[in-house]
Design a protein around this motif. Structure first.
Motif, PDB file in Angstrom:
ATOM      1  N   GLY A   1     -14.542  -1.067 -21.081  1.00  0.00           N
ATOM      2  CA  GLY A   1     -13.409  -1.794 -21.647  1.00  0.00           C
ATOM      3  C   GLY A   1     -12.140  -1.468 -20.901  1.00  0.00           C
TER       4      GLY A   1
ATOM      5  N   SER B   1     -12.554   7.999 -22.724  1.00  0.00           N
ATOM      6  CA  SER B   1     -11.404   7.149 -22.429  1.00  0.00           C
ATOM      7  C   SER B   1     -10.528   7.844 -21.409  1.00  0.00           C
TER       8      SER B   1
ATOM      9  N   THR C   1     -18.862   8.381 -25.490  1.00  0.00           N
ATOM     10  CA  THR C   1     -17.785   7.477 -25.120  1.00  0.00           C
ATOM     11  C   THR C   1     -16.589   8.283 -24.636  1.00  0.00           C
TER      12      THR C   1
ATOM     13  N   ARG D   1      -7.824  -1.717 -21.455  1.00  0.00           N
ATOM     14  CA  ARG D   1      -6.781  -1.938 -22.455  1.00  0.00           C
ATOM     15  C   ARG D   1      -5.409  -1.720 -21.836  1.00  0.00           C
TER      16      ARG D   1
ATOM     17  N   GLU E   1     -13.433  -5.631 -23.984  1.00  0.00           N
ATOM     18  CA  GLU E   1     -14.541  -4.766 -23.593  1.00  0.00           C
ATOM     19  C   GLU E   1     -15.829  -5.574 -23.587  1.00  0.00           C
TER      20      GLU E   1
ATOM     21  N   LYS F   1     -12.259   2.388 -21.299  1.00  0.00           N
ATOM     22  CA  LYS F   1     -13.256   3.020 -22.155  1.00  0.00           C
ATOM     23  C   LYS F   1     -14.612   2.836 -21.508  1.00  0.00           C
TER      24      LYS F   1
END
Length: 417
Positions: A352, A316, A314, A354, A265, A306
């Motif tokens: 970010g 996701s 925040t 992942r 991130e 994210k």
């Protein structure tokens, strides 16, 4: 009930009953801050905040002196400074932390071969098979605390119990620098009056959902009709909470753990509103994630992103892939699709990417491989970086200033697109 600042700490007497136990959870106390004090004793006793001093980063760790002012991990450094103006800001040094962690894990492995690291600073140990060597589980817990302090120079807290769940809760309550033993026969009494928030795996949102329905203590979970609990948190979680509340946890200590996810991130120096710049950054992060997957011999079954906005909200988003992959282009496309589906257009502070649901690479490809060309490109990229160094070859679209940054990449970087 122990708190993050060490108040409410509960510890056992030296002769505490440890019958029926055999699982230890060992957790270093304020690990990053403790390692910094170890290298600079002049910091001892001061409120320390481990994080970048620019104010836009988040707190990686804080000493107990700083925690008493309300400073917590993952809090914006700017907020932490407002809460504790006298705190010393220390930039993190992960090389030092990894070295200290290795010393600690070596001690664990000298006690028992059954060690399950959870992170850089905590692990479960199964000591049931080494009692003849070292004594009872409570004795072993005390020995480990002593060895960590004498051989590494930092302190740890240890929970001793019959299950992983209770051992984890016990070590938290013993912090800092404590040992709490929960005999198997005492498990239900130990759990009953503890808040649901103390349960390992119950996050703030789940706790709020339970509390809003009057389920505040662990014993309330057992007193709640199963159907009502299922309506609150869903059938799967309801069943797991009932088992844990009843002291049942079949999970053993896993000595071989596959990393569950790989991610990168970026926190920007200046909030970014340019959507195309953010999409480009997601692709750059996806390339980094994919390179790590390939180095480790893994593929991702799910891609997650994210996004943190300027107000610190925040969110996701994730998507399961039809076929697992380690191709950066494919991961980047999914990441950007997820980003495009987000309605908010506020300035962005952090993004970010992942890779999740990891599996060993090398599964059978279908008759057609849609990513064949990109595989060849990224294999060539891996080879070039192995020969000339990371950052010497990159996509052409990544050249130039990155969003929220004032400088261009390494001047020797070559474009690949």
């Amino acid at each position: 009930m122990g708190r993050g600042d060490g108040s409410g700490r509960i510890v056992s007497a030296p002769d505490a009953d440890d019958s029926g136990t055999g699982i230890l959870h060992v957790d270093m106390d304020a690990f990053y801050a403790a390692v910094e004090v170890l290298h600079d004793p002049s910091l001892r006793g001061l409120p320390l905040i481990i994080g970048a001093p620019d104010g836009r980063s988040v707190v990686s760790s804080a000493s107990y002196e700083a925690r008493r002012y309300g400073v917590r991990s993952a809090m914006p450094v700017s907020q932490a400074i407002r809460l504790c103006p006298t705190a010393r800001i220390v930039p993190p040094d992960f090389t030092k932390y990894r070295d200290a962690s290795q010393k600690v894990m070596t001690i664990f492995e000298e006690v028992t071969p059954l060690v399950e690291p959870l992170s850089i600073d905590e692990a479960f140990l199964d000591v049931r098979g080494v009692r003849r060597l070292w004594g009872s589980p409570g004795t072993i817990g005390a020995m480990i605390r002593r060895r960590v302090h004498e051989e590494v120079g930092i302190t740890c807290s240890v929970g001793v119990a019959a299950t992983k769940h209770v051992a984890k809760m016990a070590s938290t309550m013993a912090k800092p620098d404590g040992l709490l033993v929960v005999a198997e026969a005492d498990t239900l009494d130990f759990l009953a009056a503890k808040p649901v928030r103390a349960m390992w795996g119950v996050g703030p949102k789940t706790a709020e959902t339970l509390e809003s329905r009057g389920i505040r203590l662990i014993r309330d979970i057992l007193a709640t009709p199963p159907s009502a609990l299922e309506r609150a948190v869903g059938p799967a979680l309801a069943q797991r909470l009932r088992e844990l509340a009843a002291g049942r946890d079949p999970r053993g200590v896993e000595t071989s753990r596959v990393e569950k996810s790989v991610g990168h991130e970026e926190t920007f120096d200046v909030d970014v509103v340019d959507r195309e710049a953010l999409r480009s950054e997601l692709l750059r992060l996806a390339d980094r994630v994919a390179a790590r997957l390939r180095r480790a011999g893994w593929e991702a079954g799910t891609v997650a992103i994210k996004v943190r906005f300027s107000d610190f909200t925040t969110i996701s988003r994730s998507q399961t892939l039809p076929e697992a992959t380690s191709v950066g282009q494919r991961i980047g496309e999914v990441a950007r699709t997820l980003f495009d589906a987000i309605d908010r257009r506020d300035p962005v502070r952090l993004v970010g990417v992942r890779a999740e649901r990891l599996s060993d690479a090398g599964g059978a490809l279908g008759l057609w491989d849609d990513d064949a060309e990109w595989r060849r490109v990224e294999d060539a990229l891996d080879s070039a970086q192995a020969r000339f160094g990371t950052g010497t070859v990159t996509r052409a679209r990544h050249l130039g200033a990155r969003p929220g940054r004032g400088s261009a990449p390494h001047p020797r970087a070559h474009g690949l697109d």
